[in-house]
Design a protein around this motif. Structure first.
Motif: not given
Length: 257
Positions: A199-208, A210-222
């Motif tokens: 349950x924790x893995x399923x609940x935590x992996x989705x937000x993780x 999203x955070x990773x995708x945001x970091x990837x978008x920021x990295x593409x700009x920098x």
């Protein structure tokens, strides 16, 4: 009797031309230190880094097989095999540095195996928890955790391709990084807590993700795409020879034989 040809770097390593492990500083993380100790006797044998990666794959798939079972003993065995496979995951890179056998192909093989093992294990864990949550709910939990983790691996690979390891750092403390939390899984299994873990893995992996995708978008700009923008030591700037070998990283291993 004719002897098989040996790649120049491997031959140099066999004669002492590989990395001087005794003089090198110990790895930063404790599991990598354990992996180095385990493979040190293999440095002058016929065992190659990709053999170690394939062993990790076999252990990971075996872990998934047991995790999909319904008996407590089977799921506990799966958890222990999974933890062991994660230790072995570091051993191929350590052996590659000892012997001078490194390549981009081996690096990608290692990442693919790492991703596959995590995705399949989480999906299998969902199947194994069907008596706890019901078949449909357990399958959804395993699928969500597995798919999200798979995409996280993919995005982090793109990040390291763009900016090197510094582009995709993991939180760490005291010689442990965020991934090392998985080493507690065998003890969670012994305490009959794999359902809670799922349950924790399923609940935590989705937000993780999203955070990773945001970091990837920021990295593409920098870090715009292109070799001129890649930092020294990233895959885009590593010198390679005609066989495609490049400078070693944490998980770079040799070409498949």
């Amino acid at each position: 009797m004719l002897q098989p040809l040996t790649p120049p770097k491997a031959a140099a390593a066999a004669a002492g031309g590989g990395q001087d492990i005794a003089a090198a500083p110990p790895p930063r993380f404790w599991d990598a230190r354990l992996a180095r100790w385990l493979v040190r006797p293999l440095a002058r044998t016929a065992v190659r880094p990709n053999h170690i990666t394939t062993l990790r794959l076999a252990l990971g798939l075996g872990a998934a097989w047991y995790a999909a079972g319904t008996g407590w003993w089977a799921q506990a065995a799966g958890a222990w095999l999974f933890a062991l496979s994660n230790v072995i995951d570091h051993a191929d890179g350590e052996l590659a540095r000892m012997t001078g056998r490194t390549s981009r192909a081996g690096h990608l093989y290692d990442i693919a195996v790492d991703c596959l093992v995590h995705v399949v294990f989480l999906a299998a864990l969902g199947v194994g928890q069907r008596d706890v949550f019901g078949t449909a709910a357990a399958a959804v939990l395993g699928a969500v955790a597995g798919v999200c983790v798979g995409f996280i691996f993919l995005v982090r690979l793109l990040m390291t391709e763009r900016a090197g390891k510094a582009g995709a750092p993991l939180p760490s403390l005291g010689g442990f990084d965020a991934e090392d939390v998985l080493y507690v899984l065998p003890f969670v299994a012994l305490a009959h807590g794999l359902g809670v873990f799922l349950v924790l893995a399923a609940a935590g992996s989705a937000p993780s993700l999203v955070v990773t995708l945001v970091a990837w978008a920021r990295l593409r700009r920098t870090h715009p795409a292109g070799p001129d923008s890649a930092p020294p030591g990233s895959p885009a700037t590593l010198p390679t020879d005609r066989a495609g070998r490049s400078a070693p990283g944490r998980h770079t291993v040799e070409d498949m034989p």
